[in-house]
Design a protein around this motif. Structure first.
Motif, PDB file in Angstrom:
ATOM      1  N   TYR B 104       0.684   0.064 -12.437  1.00 49.56           N
ATOM      2  CA  TYR B 104       0.004   0.777 -11.306  1.00 49.56           C
ATOM      3  C   TYR B 104       0.581   0.451  -9.971  1.00 49.56           C
ATOM      4  CZ  TYR B 104      -3.482   3.075 -14.475  1.00 49.56           C
ATOM      5  OH  TYR B 104      -3.841   3.705 -15.592  1.00 49.56           O
ATOM      6  N   VAL B 105       1.750   1.067  -9.976  1.00 48.33           N
ATOM      7  CA  VAL B 105       1.996   1.016  -8.307  1.00 48.33           C
ATOM      8  C   VAL B 105       1.438   2.242  -7.711  1.00 48.33           C
ATOM      9  CG1 VAL B 105       3.959  -0.292  -8.943  1.00 48.33           C
ATOM     10  CG2 VAL B 105       4.369   2.142  -9.137  1.00 48.33           C
ATOM     11  N   PHE B 106       1.815   2.149  -6.360  1.00 49.84           N
ATOM     12  CA  PHE B 106       1.239   3.393  -5.747  1.00 49.84           C
ATOM     13  C   PHE B 106       2.763   4.292  -5.543  1.00 49.84           C
ATOM     14  CE2 PHE B 106      -1.391   0.343  -3.678  1.00 49.84           C
ATOM     15  CZ  PHE B 106      -2.738   0.839  -4.212  1.00 49.84           C
ATOM     16  N   PRO B 107       2.820   5.322  -6.512  1.00 49.44           N
ATOM     17  CA  PRO B 107       4.332   6.099  -6.376  1.00 49.44           C
ATOM     18  C   PRO B 107       4.474   6.712  -5.184  1.00 49.44           C
ATOM     19  CG  PRO B 107       2.504   7.333  -7.856  1.00 49.44           C
ATOM     20  CD  PRO B 107       2.102   5.760  -7.349  1.00 49.44           C
ATOM     21  N   ASP B 108       3.577   7.237  -4.303  1.00 50.00           N
ATOM     22  CA  ASP B 108       3.797   7.857  -3.065  1.00 50.00           C
ATOM     23  C   ASP B 108       4.084   6.880  -1.937  1.00 50.00           C
ATOM     24  OD1 ASP B 108       3.432  10.620  -4.568  1.00 50.00           O
ATOM     25  OD2 ASP B 108       1.569   9.560  -4.638  1.00 50.00           O
ATOM     26  N   LEU B 109       3.841   5.770  -2.388  1.00 46.33           N
ATOM     27  CA  LEU B 109       4.214   4.711  -0.976  1.00 46.33           C
ATOM     28  C   LEU B 109       5.374   3.914  -1.213  1.00 46.33           C
ATOM     29  CD1 LEU B 109       1.033   5.402  -0.401  1.00 46.33           C
ATOM     30  CD2 LEU B 109       0.391   3.058  -0.147  1.00 46.33           C
ATOM     31  N   GLU B 113       5.207  -0.881   1.715  1.00 49.78           N
ATOM     32  CA  GLU B 113       3.673  -0.456   1.941  1.00 49.78           C
ATOM     33  C   GLU B 113       3.030  -0.590   0.364  1.00 49.78           C
ATOM     34  OE1 GLU B 113       4.109   3.733   4.566  1.00 49.78           O
ATOM     35  OE2 GLU B 113       4.292   3.781   2.542  1.00 49.78           O
ATOM     36  N   GLY B 151       7.743   5.100  -6.671  1.00 51.61           N
ATOM     37  CA  GLY B 151       7.762   6.200  -7.893  1.00 51.61           C
ATOM     38  C   GLY B 151       9.053   5.945  -8.257  1.00 51.61           C
TER      39      GLY B 151
END
Lengths: 295, 257
Positions: B104-109, B113, B151
């Motif tokens: 679960y990474v932050f794909p849009d960051l 970040e 992402g």
């Protein structure tokens, strides 16, 4: 040519107000995945509060303006705490229904307190035209445009450079990952509602300044919708640009179609036609995110 | 059942006692799981799909509630304090952090970040820059990708980012959920090599949930085998590796849902 430029500039100004309101939609959607159908009512009530403060207390406009922002903040927190927090985990559709309900309540309150008659906004910004060389523009339009621009830049910087801005982007990117890092989701949702209410309030005040104030001002919520969808529900930059596009489209088509057909009021319809055409070609909107599907 | 502890002098960090967990009040997943972890230990939890391994981690990290789960009986103690049912927010502050299964990474960051978000719950924000460099020391692959959106990373890189982001919170107890999932054997080896390196350098306590028994047994000090929401076996990796029961559980045991 002057006619065209006049319509164009009109469109850009109205469009910048649309952009602000669209930003409000997008913010709440990105953070909470809910389309807020009370957006139009939020901007309407903002305008009424501002007008009331100025007229009844005789305060200068700026004081009324900031009072409105405080009121919008409190209203957003109340809505979030009393309605939306209780619906956490409920199906998105139910929450959307709840926002429609909130809209109806706000509208009724305005009708009860202020009635349905048109109330002129006291002259805040000078209405005299300013000669820009090719075309003369009413100063109120210029003020409105630059105020919108200022707010957009402030919020843009907030999202890019502050810790809470980053946190809001993170939550909209992956709610679960944010939660696992200790982000208080409830507070992020509340913040999204507050910012959304504030930009709506500003948009409402500006719109009322330009076109006067009736409960019908809430129709802006619907008129902004093409901009929101066009921009792709989840794109802040998309909402900004699309707001201006829709404003220009509305004014140009309104102006020229009236000459052509003799019918007025075609302006607000045109964007919906273009919207349908664009969604035909690009279902995620012009700037919408196609999920990054990479494993 | 009570967990059997090896003779060690470090104090107990985590005690899970008779934990029962159900989702949506009806789907019962854990039926009385007990385990205890001493400070600095590396404990592996093995078991087939649906044995309740992830649920166990989530009930420790506070990630259970948002998935509709709840502890119906039993308790979780952290340094002797009852933290049963505490929210993730509180657990992260207490130094317990879960690296979720499925990257679960932050794909849009951007990668940077993402790492900064890892330090969200920390109050000492001045050392964040330095910590990013420290974390990147373990994951040199990420250095040149700092400005890239997460992402667009490969699966292995995303897994590394997720672990690195967890380290940014400076946890005392790191809960790792299936770091090998969906990775090629070569990458699995690399990820586990890095996990071991982190453990040695950071003095972390680690609770690892893993289906890849071979890798988990190679890195853990001690391991449990879960089956049907219970601890079926427990012991030193070397003993478990030889155990006929483990072979049976993995190769011939019934799959559970």
């Amino acid at each position: 040519m002057d006619y065209f430029l006049g319509l164009l500039i009109n469109g850009i100004v109205v469009g910048s107000i649309y952009s602000m309101i669209a930003l409000g939609f997008v913010l709440i959607y990105k953070a909470t995945e809910v389309v807020n159908f009370a957006q139009g009512e939020l901007l309407m009530i903002g305008a009424y509060i501002c007008l009331e403060v100025i007229v009844t207390t005789g305060m200068p406009f700026l004081a009324g303006f900031f009072t409105t922002l405080v009121f919008m903040t409190l209203l957003a927190l109340a809505i979030e705490k009393l309605v939306l927090r209780r619906m956490m985990g409920a199906p998105v559709m139910s929450v959307v229904m709840a926002t429609i309900g909130i809209g109806i309540v706000l509208r009724s309150v305005v009708l009860l307190v202020w009635g349905a008659t048109n109330r002129p906004f006291p002259t805040v910004f000078p209405r005299e035209g300013l000669d820009l060389g090719v075309v003369t523009v009413s100063q109120v339009y210029l003020y409105a445009f630059f105020l919108c621009l200022t707010f957009m830049v402030i919020f843009g910087a907030f999202f890019q450079y502050t810790r809470w801005g980053l946190t809001m982007r993170a939550v909209s990117s992956s709610r679960k990952a944010a939660e696992s890092l200790g982000v208080p989701l409830v507070r992020v949702f509340a913040l999204a509602w507050v910012i959304s209410a504030i930009v709506s309030g500003v948009g409402g005040i500006l719109a009322a300044n330009i076109s006067g104030l009736t409960p019908d001002l809430s129709a802006y919520g619907v008129r902004v919708f093409p901009a929101v969808i066009l921009g792709g529900l989840d794109s802040i930059i998309g909402a900004t640009i699309s707001g201006v596009i829709i404003g220009v489209l509305e004014n140009l088509s309104g102006g020229y179609l009236r000459n052509l057909t003799g019918l007025s009021g075609l302006g607000p319809v045109a964007p919906f036609f273009v919207l349908i055409l664009i969604l035909w070609v690009r279902p995620t909107g012009l700037f919408g995110r196609k999920e990054i599907d990479k494993l | 059942m009570t967990a059997e502890l090896p003779e060690q002098s470090t104090p107990l960090l985590l005690e899970v006692e008779g934990l029962h967990v159900a989702y949506n009040r009806v789907v019962r997943v854990l039926h009385g799981v007990s385990l205890a972890i001493r400070e600095g230990e590396f404990v592996g939890v093995l078991g087939a799909n649906g044995a309740g391994k992830s649920t166990l981690l989530k009930s420790i990290s506070g990630m259970l509630k948002s998935e509709g789960g709840a502890v119906t009986d039993g308790s979780v103690l952290l340094r002797g304090n009852d933290v049963t049912g505490a929210a993730a927010r509180q657990m992260v502050r207490e130094g317990v952090l879960q690296v979720m299964e499925g990257r679960y990474v932050f794909p849009d960051l951007t990668v940077e970040e993402n790492l900064r978000m890892g330090a969200f719950s920390r109050s000492d924000t001045r050392t964040i820059r330095k910590d990013i460099e420290r974390v990147l020391g373990y994951f040199p692959r990420l250095v040149e990708r700092l400005k890239l959106k997460a992402g667009y990373l490969s699966g292995g890189e995303q897994q590394m980012l997720a672990i690195g982001r967890g380290l940014m919170a400076r946890p005392k107890l790191l809960l790792l959920d299936e770091p090998s999932m969906g990775l090629s054997p070569l990458l699995v080896k690399e990820v586990f090599r890095i996990v071991r390196e982190i453990r040695e350098n950071e003095g972390l306590t680690i609770l690892l949930v893993e289906q890849n028994a071979k890798q988990a047994l190679a890195v853990a000090d001690r391991a449990l085998v879960m089956e049907n929401g219970r601890v079926a076996l427990e012991g030193a990796p070397a003993d478990l590796e030889k155990s006929a029961e483990l072979q049976e559980l993995y190769l011939g045991g019934p799959r559970t849902g």
